[in-house]
Design an enzyme around this catalytic site. Sequence first.
Site, PDB file in Angstrom:
ATOM      1  N   TYR A   1     -33.752   5.034 109.743  1.00  0.00           N
ATOM      2  CA  TYR A   1     -34.467   5.484 110.616  1.00  0.00           C
ATOM      3  C   TYR A   1     -35.899   5.807 110.235  1.00  0.00           C
ATOM      4  O   TYR A   1     -36.192   6.139 109.092  1.00  0.00           O
ATOM      5  CB  TYR A   1     -33.950   6.621 111.627  1.00  0.00           C
ATOM      6  CG  TYR A   1     -33.403   7.987 110.478  1.00  0.00           C
ATOM      7  CD1 TYR A   1     -34.133   9.270 110.547  1.00  0.00           C
ATOM      8  CD2 TYR A   1     -32.172   7.628 109.831  1.00  0.00           C
ATOM      9  CE1 TYR A   1     -33.580  10.053 109.554  1.00  0.00           C
ATOM     10  CE2 TYR A   1     -31.688   8.868 109.263  1.00  0.00           C
ATOM     11  CZ  TYR A   1     -32.590   9.923 109.089  1.00  0.00           C
ATOM     12  OH  TYR A   1     -32.036  10.845 108.089  1.00  0.00           O
TER      13      TYR A   1
ATOM     14  N   HIS B   1     -30.529  17.874 114.584  1.00  0.00           N
ATOM     15  CA  HIS B   1     -31.798  18.574 114.045  1.00  0.00           C
ATOM     16  C   HIS B   1     -32.900  18.150 115.032  1.00  0.00           C
ATOM     17  O   HIS B   1     -32.969  17.196 115.921  1.00  0.00           O
ATOM     18  CB  HIS B   1     -32.012  17.434 112.723  1.00  0.00           C
ATOM     19  CG  HIS B   1     -30.947  17.469 111.620  1.00  0.00           C
ATOM     20  ND1 HIS B   1     -30.453  16.677 110.828  1.00  0.00           N
ATOM     21  CD2 HIS B   1     -30.053  18.644 111.291  1.00  0.00           C
ATOM     22  CE1 HIS B   1     -29.613  16.929 110.314  1.00  0.00           C
ATOM     23  NE2 HIS B   1     -29.165  18.131 110.319  1.00  0.00           N
TER      24      HIS B   1
END
Length: 197
Positions: free
Chosen positions: A130, A60
């Site tokens: 994250y 991504h």
Amino acid sequence: MRALDVGPAWVVEPTVHQDARGAFYEWYRAAEFGAVVGQDFRLAQANCSVSRRGTLRGIHFAQVPPGQAKYVQCLRGAVLDVVVDVRVGSPTYCRWEAVRLDDDNRRALYIGEGLGHAFLALTDDATVSYLCSEGYAPHREHGIDPFDPELGIDWPADVEPLLSEKDASAPSLAELERLGLLPSYAEAQAHYASLRR
């Protein structure tokens, strides 16, 4: 912090203090981060994923500007985390690096704007946290086929990959470049300069 060749990306190796009660470590320190990276980390969103063994998430990336920087750590289990330079015109364009993140080494990984990111769960219940510099914005975010032969990522042969439908149907790097959807190195460099202290 140790810089990766595919940058801007750094591996953070914390000092883990252990005793009979368990363990303690600092996985992010703003002053140290800023001194090494040359900018502050702007926290806009925090994510957590729990994945069964073999789950492959990514590759991504987000268009720059503003892109999306990530500060990643595996809190439980283990993952192979992969950073890919997808900035057209970069000296390391199409190159990738892999770092094992797990609940033993407690490493964290900072991935700057304009880079692609993926991880493969090496254990069941691999839990990845994250921090993101920008919130999720579907219109600026894209995926790349993690098995694109042009990238040639060396995924572990002993792990059967499990992908989402979206990741399984992601286009190749060449197709995204042809569509003009990849970030340019020049745009990324200008964006990094705007973030410097």
